[in-house]
Motif scaffolding. Structure first.
Motif, PDB file in Angstrom:
ATOM      1  N   GLY A 141       0.857  -1.144   0.037  1.00 52.00           N
ATOM      2  CA  GLY A 141      -0.171   0.155   0.094  1.00 52.00           C
ATOM      3  C   GLY A 141       0.913   1.365  -0.082  1.00 52.00           C
ATOM      4  O   GLY A 141       0.363   2.232  -0.675  1.00 52.00           O
ATOM      5  N   LEU A 142       2.092   1.514   0.867  1.00 48.92           N
ATOM      6  CA  LEU A 142       2.747   2.467   0.680  1.00 48.92           C
ATOM      7  C   LEU A 142       3.443   2.484  -0.531  1.00 48.92           C
ATOM      8  O   LEU A 142       3.877   3.492  -0.898  1.00 48.92           O
ATOM      9  CB  LEU A 142       3.871   2.238   1.866  1.00 48.92           C
ATOM     10  N   LEU A 143       3.828   1.308  -1.164  1.00 51.04           N
ATOM     11  CA  LEU A 143       4.448   1.484  -2.470  1.00 51.04           C
ATOM     12  C   LEU A 143       3.844   2.096  -3.426  1.00 51.04           C
ATOM     13  O   LEU A 143       3.973   2.798  -4.504  1.00 51.04           O
ATOM     14  CB  LEU A 143       4.990   0.129  -2.750  1.00 51.04           C
ATOM     15  N   LEU A 144       2.268   1.643  -3.494  1.00 50.20           N
ATOM     16  CA  LEU A 144       1.087   2.326  -4.342  1.00 50.20           C
ATOM     17  C   LEU A 144       1.268   3.736  -4.114  1.00 50.20           C
ATOM     18  O   LEU A 144       1.258   4.631  -5.311  1.00 50.20           O
ATOM     19  CB  LEU A 144      -0.102   1.703  -4.132  1.00 50.20           C
ATOM     20  N   ALA A 145       1.498   4.402  -3.318  1.00 49.56           N
ATOM     21  CA  ALA A 145       1.345   5.864  -2.704  1.00 49.56           C
ATOM     22  C   ALA A 145       2.850   6.402  -3.280  1.00 49.56           C
ATOM     23  O   ALA A 145       2.510   7.767  -3.499  1.00 49.56           O
ATOM     24  CB  ALA A 145       1.136   6.200  -1.265  1.00 49.56           C
ATOM     25  N   ARG A 146       3.777   5.718  -3.610  1.00 52.76           N
ATOM     26  CA  ARG A 146       4.800   6.356  -4.234  1.00 52.76           C
ATOM     27  C   ARG A 146       5.164   6.316  -5.531  1.00 52.76           C
ATOM     28  O   ARG A 146       5.861   6.752  -6.224  1.00 52.76           O
ATOM     29  CB  ARG A 146       6.249   5.758  -3.271  1.00 52.76           C
ATOM     30  N   TYR A 230      -3.932   2.464   0.672  1.00 56.16           N
ATOM     31  CA  TYR A 230      -3.348   3.149  -0.384  1.00 56.16           C
ATOM     32  C   TYR A 230      -4.746   4.396  -0.360  1.00 56.16           C
ATOM     33  O   TYR A 230      -4.383   5.548  -0.256  1.00 56.16           O
ATOM     34  CB  TYR A 230      -3.325   2.528  -1.688  1.00 56.16           C
ATOM     35  N   ALA A 231      -5.850   4.022  -0.405  1.00 60.80           N
ATOM     36  CA  ALA A 231      -7.119   4.701  -0.380  1.00 60.80           C
ATOM     37  C   ALA A 231      -7.184   5.436   0.744  1.00 60.80           C
ATOM     38  O   ALA A 231      -7.087   6.859   0.801  1.00 60.80           O
ATOM     39  CB  ALA A 231      -8.221   3.906  -0.606  1.00 60.80           C
ATOM     40  N   ALA A 232      -6.485   5.125   1.850  1.00 62.46           N
ATOM     41  CA  ALA A 232      -6.518   5.675   3.211  1.00 62.46           C
ATOM     42  C   ALA A 232      -5.506   6.818   3.375  1.00 62.46           C
ATOM     43  O   ALA A 232      -5.646   7.906   3.951  1.00 62.46           O
ATOM     44  CB  ALA A 232      -6.457   4.869   4.381  1.00 62.46           C
ATOM     45  N   THR A 233      -4.241   6.497   2.734  1.00 64.31           N
ATOM     46  CA  THR A 233      -3.254   7.339   2.631  1.00 64.31           C
ATOM     47  C   THR A 233      -3.403   8.747   2.000  1.00 64.31           C
ATOM     48  O   THR A 233      -2.975   9.754   2.209  1.00 64.31           O
ATOM     49  CB  THR A 233      -1.999   6.580   1.954  1.00 64.31           C
ATOM     50  N   THR A 234      -4.593   8.488   0.841  1.00 65.34           N
ATOM     51  CA  THR A 234      -4.722   9.847   0.163  1.00 65.34           C
ATOM     52  C   THR A 234      -5.595  10.781   1.014  1.00 65.34           C
ATOM     53  O   THR A 234      -5.632  11.864   0.681  1.00 65.34           O
ATOM     54  CB  THR A 234      -5.753   9.101  -1.054  1.00 65.34           C
ATOM     55  N   GLY A 250      12.883  10.444   8.687  1.00 61.95           N
ATOM     56  CA  GLY A 250      13.168   9.319   7.586  1.00 61.95           C
ATOM     57  C   GLY A 250      12.080   8.901   7.281  1.00 61.95           C
ATOM     58  O   GLY A 250      10.815   9.103   7.624  1.00 61.95           O
ATOM     59  N   THR A 251      12.156   7.695   6.500  1.00 60.42           N
ATOM     60  CA  THR A 251      11.007   6.808   6.035  1.00 60.42           C
ATOM     61  C   THR A 251      10.194   6.318   7.208  1.00 60.42           C
ATOM     62  O   THR A 251       8.893   6.418   7.328  1.00 60.42           O
ATOM     63  CB  THR A 251      11.414   6.170   4.795  1.00 60.42           C
ATOM     64  N   TRP A 252      11.000   5.614   8.074  1.00 63.23           N
ATOM     65  CA  TRP A 252      10.359   5.036   9.260  1.00 63.23           C
ATOM     66  C   TRP A 252       9.695   6.084  10.097  1.00 63.23           C
ATOM     67  O   TRP A 252       8.656   5.845  10.551  1.00 63.23           O
ATOM     68  CB  TRP A 252      11.363   3.983   9.720  1.00 63.23           C
ATOM     69  N   LYS A 253      10.362   7.002  10.280  1.00 62.82           N
ATOM     70  CA  LYS A 253      10.022   8.087  11.238  1.00 62.82           C
ATOM     71  C   LYS A 253       8.682   8.474  10.879  1.00 62.82           C
ATOM     72  O   LYS A 253       7.784   8.832  11.448  1.00 62.82           O
ATOM     73  CB  LYS A 253      11.076   9.086  11.487  1.00 62.82           C
ATOM     74  N   VAL A 254       8.669   8.904   9.435  1.00 58.81           N
ATOM     75  CA  VAL A 254       7.376   9.603   8.768  1.00 58.81           C
ATOM     76  C   VAL A 254       6.366   8.489   9.077  1.00 58.81           C
ATOM     77  O   VAL A 254       4.954   9.110   9.367  1.00 58.81           O
ATOM     78  CB  VAL A 254       7.633   9.722   7.330  1.00 58.81           C
ATOM     79  N   PHE A 255       6.509   7.265   8.822  1.00 61.65           N
ATOM     80  CA  PHE A 255       5.262   6.144   9.029  1.00 61.65           C
ATOM     81  C   PHE A 255       4.945   6.129  10.364  1.00 61.65           C
ATOM     82  O   PHE A 255       3.734   6.111  10.600  1.00 61.65           O
ATOM     83  CB  PHE A 255       5.920   4.844   8.537  1.00 61.65           C
ATOM     84  N   THR A 256       5.902   6.123  11.275  1.00 60.16           N
ATOM     85  CA  THR A 256       5.539   6.056  12.794  1.00 60.16           C
ATOM     86  C   THR A 256       5.010   7.272  13.264  1.00 60.16           C
ATOM     87  O   THR A 256       3.957   7.164  14.393  1.00 60.16           O
ATOM     88  CB  THR A 256       6.493   5.427  13.613  1.00 60.16           C
ATOM     89  N   THR A 259       1.934   8.613   9.358  1.00 60.79           N
ATOM     90  CA  THR A 259       1.013   7.542   8.721  1.00 60.79           C
ATOM     91  C   THR A 259       0.053   6.806   9.653  1.00 60.79           C
ATOM     92  O   THR A 259      -0.878   6.618   9.738  1.00 60.79           O
ATOM     93  CB  THR A 259       1.706   6.717   7.733  1.00 60.79           C
ATOM     94  N   PHE A 260       0.885   5.852  10.296  1.00 60.03           N
ATOM     95  CA  PHE A 260       0.449   5.094  11.280  1.00 60.03           C
ATOM     96  C   PHE A 260      -0.578   5.994  12.538  1.00 60.03           C
ATOM     97  O   PHE A 260      -1.801   5.476  12.653  1.00 60.03           O
ATOM     98  CB  PHE A 260       1.395   4.214  12.209  1.00 60.03           C
ATOM     99  N   PRO A 261      -0.186   6.754  13.144  1.00 54.93           N
ATOM    100  CA  PRO A 261      -1.368   7.407  14.031  1.00 54.93           C
ATOM    101  C   PRO A 261      -2.648   7.874  13.123  1.00 54.93           C
ATOM    102  O   PRO A 261      -3.717   7.910  13.833  1.00 54.93           O
ATOM    103  CB  PRO A 261      -0.660   8.647  14.782  1.00 54.93           C
ATOM    104  N   PHE A 262      -2.317   8.597  12.059  1.00 50.47           N
ATOM    105  CA  PHE A 262      -3.599   9.225  11.343  1.00 50.47           C
ATOM    106  C   PHE A 262      -4.545   7.876  10.873  1.00 50.47           C
ATOM    107  O   PHE A 262      -5.532   8.126  11.083  1.00 50.47           O
ATOM    108  CB  PHE A 262      -2.930   9.884  10.212  1.00 50.47           C
ATOM    109  N   LEU A 263      -3.733   6.873  10.478  1.00 51.38           N
ATOM    110  CA  LEU A 263      -4.825   5.526   9.954  1.00 51.38           C
ATOM    111  C   LEU A 263      -4.732   4.685  11.027  1.00 51.38           C
ATOM    112  O   LEU A 263      -5.012   3.570  10.821  1.00 51.38           O
ATOM    113  CB  LEU A 263      -3.889   5.062   8.624  1.00 51.38           C
ATOM    114  N   LYS A 264      -4.739   4.784  12.273  1.00 45.75           N
ATOM    115  CA  LYS A 264      -4.922   3.925  13.258  1.00 45.75           C
ATOM    116  C   LYS A 264      -6.002   2.983  13.206  1.00 45.75           C
ATOM    117  O   LYS A 264      -6.281   1.884  13.503  1.00 45.75           O
ATOM    118  CB  LYS A 264      -4.417   4.272  14.869  1.00 45.75           C
ATOM    119  N   PRO A 265      -7.085   3.683  13.092  1.00 44.66           N
ATOM    120  CA  PRO A 265      -8.580   3.152  13.040  1.00 44.66           C
ATOM    121  C   PRO A 265      -8.554   2.161  11.712  1.00 44.66           C
ATOM    122  O   PRO A 265      -9.355   1.052  11.947  1.00 44.66           O
ATOM    123  CB  PRO A 265      -9.531   4.404  12.991  1.00 44.66           C
TER     124      PRO A 265
END
Length: 350
Positions: A141-146, A230-234, A250-256, A259-265
């Motif tokens: 899903g993250l690959l689709l976003a990039r 991918y739909a949620a990341t938009t 970095g990439t991992w820090k951006v995800f944690t 991305t992860f807090p915003f998409l936790k539900p």
């Protein structure tokens, strides 16, 4: 000087009466605007009680779904519960006999080591598959976003085709791929130098059979997680990513941190759905090797079918199926309890 004080007292006197009370002539106190004759103070609108028809409207809209659920799910569950208290074999089925056994089926199942081994195997199998599905699905899903527009469209189309393939058709394809004599995988491994894998039987042992089933189930489940992620990341504001990168994340820090807090539900709901889907998986396991070899890859749905239909112990199979639902409900209740606690902790921290 005294005359000036008297004049000031006379100027302030009309605003008050004796003892600071309002004057007798009805004039308004000092500092208040006079009330116009014939004008009343505005009144708040009265609360309107909803009509009885408006109260019944939500229940009337839910009624068709409730009736369909009761007809197609509730009635079979009730019939299955009745069968679980009977000793129903081929003899009773042909002669239309009803041999009530009470809780004998449940006592026999709960006292069997086979049931607990299958239950433990099912829980471990579900956990391994859900972890693989979520990790790989999130990465795709993250690959689709990039990816660019064309590559994203091609990968999305491939995921949709894999998702749309019927379960039995996909299982048949995997049987051909892992066939011991004509399988493509064995041929490729033989060409790469692993000559001992030329005629390897992938369904001959417990671990290799579970490997094939796991690859099949993960392959079928990845599109759901990847496309939804991918739909949620938009929906995440791009400003959050820009701010994180400006802070040197970095990439991992951006995800944690973003991305992860915003998409936790989303992660909680998707994991919950995948647990249910993998736990009750039946066609993949049964079509690959029918729970073999030697019933070592049976999960609870396969175990219920084998005892009920395969061995013609229909009452026993009904009891196992109800216990399967109880185990699944216990797992989901524990998972929901953890999610509720986590949400409460986050609210307290805020």
């Amino acid at each position: 000087m005294a005359v000036q004080l008297d004049d000031g007292a006379e100027r302030t006197a009309p605003g008050t009466g004796k003892g600071g009370a309002p004057p007798e002539n009805g004039a308004p106190p000092a500092g208040r605007p006079p009330r116009l004759p014939g004008r009343r103070a505005p009144r708040l609108p009265a609360r309107r009680t909803p009509l009885p028809s408006a109260r019944r409207a939500p229940y009337l809209l839910l009624l068709p779904a409730l009736l369909a659920t009761a007809l197609f799910l509730g009635w079979p569950m009730a019939r299955n519960a009745l069968l679980s208290f009977q000793n129903l074999n081929m003899k009773e089925l042909i002669q239309h006999l009803t041999d009530w056994r009470g809780t004998g089926n449940y006592q026999e199942i709960l006292g069997s080591e086979q049931f607990w081994r299958v239950t433990f195997r099912t829980v471990v199998f579900t956990g391994v598959n859900v972890v693989l599905i979520m990790v790989l699905g999130v990465l795709i899903g993250l690959l689709l976003a990039r990816l660019g527009k064309k590559m994203r469209l091609a990968l999305s189309a491939a995921l949709v085709l894999a998702w749309a393939m019927p379960v039995i058709a996909a299982t048949t394809v995997f049987q051909w791929l892992f066939d011991s004599r004509y399988g493509v995988l064995n041929w490729v491994l033989d060409r790469l130098g692993w000559h001992s894998m030329a005629h390897y039987d992938w369904v001959g042992t417990q671990l290799s059979t579970f490997f094939v089933i796991t690859v099949l189930i993960v392959w079928q489940s990845l599109p759901f997680v990847a496309l939804n992620l991918y739909a949620a990341t938009t929906t995440i504001p791009k400003e959050l990513y820009e701010a994180a990168r400006m802070d040197g994340a970095g990439t991992w820090k951006v995800f944690t941190s973003v991305t992860f807090p915003f998409l936790k539900p989303f992660f909680l709901a998707t994991t919950f759905l995948e647990v249910i889907w993998v736990f009750k998986a039946f066609p993949q396991i049964f079509a690959i090797n029918e729970g073999g070899p030697e019933r070592l890859t049976e999960t609870l749905p396969i175990y219920a079918f084998t005892e009920g239909v395969g061995n013609l112990h229909f009452g026993m199979g009904a009891a196992i199926s109800l216990l399967t639902i109880v185990v699944l409900l216990a797992m989901t209740a524990y998972y929901l309890r953890l999610t509720v606690k986590q949400e409460q902790q986050e609210e307290n921290e805020l």
